[in-house]
Design an enzyme around this catalytic site. Structure first.
Site, PDB file in Angstrom:
ATOM      1  N   ASN A 106     113.651 -93.204  41.159  1.00  4.31           N
ATOM      2  CA  ASN A 106     112.845 -91.983  41.229  1.00  4.31           C
ATOM      3  C   ASN A 106     111.381 -92.284  40.922  1.00  4.31           C
ATOM      4  O   ASN A 106     111.071 -93.143  40.103  1.00  4.31           O
ATOM      5  CB  ASN A 106     113.397 -90.932  40.263  1.00  4.31           C
ATOM      6  CG  ASN A 106     114.817 -90.546  40.623  1.00  4.31           C
ATOM      7  OD1 ASN A 106     115.261 -90.830  41.731  1.00  4.31           O
ATOM      8  ND2 ASN A 106     115.533 -89.943  39.703  1.00  4.31           N
ATOM      9  N   VAL A 107     110.526 -91.522  41.572  1.00  8.16           N
ATOM     10  CA  VAL A 107     109.079 -91.757  41.440  1.00  8.16           C
ATOM     11  C   VAL A 107     108.418 -90.609  40.678  1.00  8.16           C
ATOM     12  O   VAL A 107     107.204 -90.504  40.630  1.00  8.16           O
ATOM     13  CB  VAL A 107     108.429 -91.936  42.833  1.00  8.16           C
ATOM     14  CG1 VAL A 107     108.992 -93.153  43.550  1.00  8.16           C
ATOM     15  CG2 VAL A 107     108.605 -90.683  43.706  1.00  8.16           C
ATOM     16  N   HIS A 123     110.792 -98.015  42.643  1.00  7.23           N
ATOM     17  CA  HIS A 123     110.089 -97.528  43.840  1.00  7.23           C
ATOM     18  C   HIS A 123     108.704 -96.982  43.536  1.00  7.23           C
ATOM     19  O   HIS A 123     108.125 -96.264  44.345  1.00  7.23           O
ATOM     20  CB  HIS A 123     110.951 -96.466  44.552  1.00  7.23           C
ATOM     21  CG  HIS A 123     112.221 -97.032  45.133  1.00  7.23           C
ATOM     22  ND1 HIS A 123     113.281 -96.262  45.542  1.00  7.23           N
ATOM     23  CD2 HIS A 123     112.581 -98.321  45.370  1.00  7.23           C
ATOM     24  CE1 HIS A 123     114.247 -97.047  46.005  1.00  7.23           C
ATOM     25  NE2 HIS A 123     113.848 -98.302  45.908  1.00  7.23           N
ATOM     26  N   GLY A 193     123.667 -90.347  40.335  1.00  6.84           N
ATOM     27  CA  GLY A 193     122.785 -89.552  41.187  1.00  6.84           C
ATOM     28  C   GLY A 193     122.122 -90.338  42.291  1.00  6.84           C
ATOM     29  O   GLY A 193     121.046 -89.964  42.745  1.00  6.84           O
ATOM     30  N   ASN A 219     128.569 -88.923  40.191  1.00  9.34           N
ATOM     31  CA  ASN A 219     128.036 -88.342  41.435  1.00  9.34           C
ATOM     32  C   ASN A 219     129.066 -87.338  41.960  1.00  9.34           C
ATOM     33  O   ASN A 219     130.248 -87.678  42.041  1.00  9.34           O
ATOM     34  CB  ASN A 219     127.805 -89.465  42.474  1.00  9.34           C
ATOM     35  CG  ASN A 219     126.940 -89.027  43.627  1.00  9.34           C
ATOM     36  OD1 ASN A 219     127.072 -87.913  44.129  1.00  9.34           O
ATOM     37  ND2 ASN A 219     126.047 -89.905  44.064  1.00  9.34           N
ATOM     38  N   PRO A 220     128.658 -86.131  42.307  1.00  6.03           N
ATOM     39  CA  PRO A 220     129.637 -85.173  42.855  1.00  6.03           C
ATOM     40  C   PRO A 220     130.210 -85.610  44.203  1.00  6.03           C
ATOM     41  O   PRO A 220     131.268 -85.133  44.612  1.00  6.03           O
ATOM     42  CB  PRO A 220     128.831 -83.879  43.038  1.00  6.03           C
ATOM     43  CG  PRO A 220     127.506 -84.110  42.420  1.00  6.03           C
ATOM     44  CD  PRO A 220     127.307 -85.573  42.214  1.00  6.03           C
TER      45      PRO A 220
HETATM   46  P1  OAD Z   1     119.666 -89.784  47.921  1.00  6.99           P
HETATM   47  O1  OAD Z   1     119.056 -88.496  48.326  1.00  6.99           O
HETATM   48  O2  OAD Z   1     119.942 -90.787  48.985  1.00  6.99           O
HETATM   49  O3  OAD Z   1     121.030 -89.496  47.174  1.00  6.99           O
HETATM   50  C1  OAD Z   1     121.127 -88.560  46.153  1.00  6.99           C
HETATM   51  C2  OAD Z   1     122.524 -88.639  45.575  1.00  6.99           C
HETATM   52  O4  OAD Z   1     122.581 -87.776  44.440  1.00  6.99           O
HETATM   53  C3  OAD Z   1     123.649 -88.196  46.527  1.00  6.99           C
HETATM   54  O5  OAD Z   1     124.666 -89.171  46.542  1.00  6.99           O
HETATM   55  C4  OAD Z   1     124.152 -86.883  45.907  1.00  6.99           C
HETATM   56  O6  OAD Z   1     125.546 -86.703  46.075  1.00  6.99           O
HETATM   57  C5  OAD Z   1     123.804 -87.091  44.450  1.00  6.99           C
HETATM   58  N1  OAD Z   1     123.582 -85.869  43.677  1.00  6.99           N
HETATM   59  C6  OAD Z   1     123.052 -84.679  44.078  1.00  6.99           C
HETATM   60  N2  OAD Z   1     122.984 -83.835  43.040  1.00  6.99           N
HETATM   61  C7  OAD Z   1     123.484 -84.478  41.958  1.00  6.99           C
HETATM   62  C8  OAD Z   1     123.664 -84.136  40.596  1.00  6.99           C
HETATM   63  N3  OAD Z   1     123.320 -82.936  40.116  1.00  6.99           N
HETATM   64  N4  OAD Z   1     124.203 -85.073  39.763  1.00  6.99           N
HETATM   65  C9  OAD Z   1     124.546 -86.294  40.246  1.00  6.99           C
HETATM   66  N5  OAD Z   1     124.385 -86.678  41.511  1.00  6.99           N
HETATM   67  C10 OAD Z   1     123.858 -85.782  42.372  1.00  6.99           C
HETATM   68  O7  OAD Z   1     118.735 -90.385  46.766  1.00  6.99           O
HETATM   69  P2  OAD Z   1     118.585 -91.907  46.284  1.00  6.99           P
HETATM   70  O8  OAD Z   1     119.878 -92.607  46.292  1.00  6.99           O
HETATM   71  O9  OAD Z   1     117.833 -91.861  45.015  1.00  6.99           O
HETATM   72  O10 OAD Z   1     112.959 -94.093  48.345  1.00  6.99           O
HETATM   73  O11 OAD Z   1     117.659 -92.486  47.434  1.00  6.99           O
HETATM   74  C11 OAD Z   1     117.215 -93.794  47.336  1.00  6.99           C
HETATM   75  C12 OAD Z   1     115.824 -93.909  47.904  1.00  6.99           C
HETATM   76  O12 OAD Z   1     115.802 -93.399  49.240  1.00  6.99           O
HETATM   77  C13 OAD Z   1     114.786 -93.066  47.175  1.00  6.99           C
HETATM   78  O13 OAD Z   1     114.272 -93.710  46.038  1.00  6.99           O
HETATM   79  C14 OAD Z   1     113.722 -92.888  48.219  1.00  6.99           C
HETATM   80  C15 OAD Z   1     114.595 -92.646  49.441  1.00  6.99           C
HETATM   81  O14 OAD Z   1     114.001 -93.027  50.656  1.00  6.99           O
HETATM   82  C16 OAD Z   1     111.643 -94.070  48.050  1.00  6.99           C
HETATM   83  O15 OAD Z   1     111.047 -93.052  47.744  1.00  6.99           O
HETATM   84  C17 OAD Z   1     110.990 -95.381  48.146  1.00  6.99           C
END
Ligand code: OAD
Length: 249
Positions: A106-107, A123, A193, A219-220
């Site tokens: 997260n940023v 990131h 998450g 993760n849900p």
């Molecule tokens: P994603 O949007 O790909 O995934 C978010 C995850 O969080 C999903 O698997 C959801 O099921 C889960 N989720 C949603 N609500 C939740 C909650 N309340 N508790 C737990 N889990 C929950 O986000 P990232 O995996 O962080 O890159 O994405 C990775 C990177 O892709 C980011 O850092 C970004 C993006 O492109 C940059 O900004 C460089």
């Protein structure tokens, strides 16, 4: 593999207390309960609405810097309104008590706002501006009032861009190395998450597993990591921490 059950939170508390070295990897889902959109898990998520190559790549910035800058300004405004949720606060508390290394994709800086002192921001951070020219090393803290594109005050030649990693770019070597080392050296790895879809971040759990660490996912929804995890807690991370923290204090 265990699924979410009444017993799983006490089991997680026991694992945390007995671990020698813990690594936590967080993703956008950890900030979802603070009101910040995720990237790819719902209709409202960023990459369901916007093209990542247009808004999160050097080519996209070169093509239309104004468009990219304004999109990040909009995100900065959203993030500035957000507050840490029980997961951010709980992790900051655990970091003070336990040998816990925190890696985030997260940023948004919410881990630091919750009190985490050491955060490996893989990131980058959206509130940093840096010169887009590779030959200029200028960086600054973003000022709220700077709403339009800014020319670099150091080289006077290129625009400033947000200090986040874009598609096709390398991660900062020192952060990558620190996250790699910590993952290889831990005995408990918690992934929470994150969709575990973006590398190299998604690869750290596998490194930890190869070194014999227990892998727990919160993760849900299912992710590519789920089948390799020792436990999966299928619940929003904020609600998990609301139940977990009273068991640890
Ligand atoms: P994603 O949007 O790909 O995934 C978010 C995850 O969080 C999903 O698997 C959801 O099921 C889960 N989720 C949603 N609500 C939740 C909650 N309340 N508790 C737990 N889990 C929950 O986000 P990232 O995996 O962080 O890159 O994405 C990775 C990177 O892709 C980011 O850092 C970004 C993006 O492109 C940059 O900004 C460089």
């Amino acid at each position: 593999m265990l699924n979410s059950s009444e017993k799983i939170i006490p089991q997680l508390a026991a694992q945390l207390l007995s671990a020698q070295r813990i690594v936590v990897m967080t993703g956008a889902g950890v900030s979802a309960e603070s009101g910040i959109s995720t990237f790819r898990d719902s209709e409202d998520s960023y990459w369901s609405q916007f093209d990542p190559m247009t808004l999160a790549s050097l080519d996209g910035f070169s093509d239309n810097p104004q468009r990219v800058w304004h999109w990040y300004q909009w995100r900065r405004q959203q993030i500035a309104l957000a507050r840490p949720n029980p997961a951010h606060v709980g992790l900051a508390h655990l970091q003070r008590r336990l040998p816990l290394y925190l890696i985030t994709q997260n940023v948004d800086g919410l881990h630091q706002q919750a009190g985490s002192q050491q955060v490996c921001e893989l990131h980058g951070n959206i509130f940093i501006n840096q010169c887009v020219s590779v030959s200029c090393n200028y960086r600054e803290q973003h000022q709220d009032n700077a709403s339009d594109l800014i020319t670099c005050p150091q080289c006077q030649q290129a625009y400033l861009r947000p200090g986040v990693v874009w598609f096709g770019e390398c991660l900062a070597a020192e952060r990558l190395e620190a996250a790699d080392l910590a993952s290889r050296d831990c005995d408990l790895f918690l992934s929470m998450g994150t969709s575990a879809a973006v590398y190299p971040a998604a690869g750290f759990a596998a490194l930890a597993k190869q070194s014999g660490a227990q892998i727990i996912e919160i993760n849900p929804a299912a992710t590519p990591l789920s089948e390799h995890a020792d436990w999966v807690i299928r619940a929003p991370v904020g609600s998990v921490f609301e139940r977990l923290m009273p068991l640890l204090s």
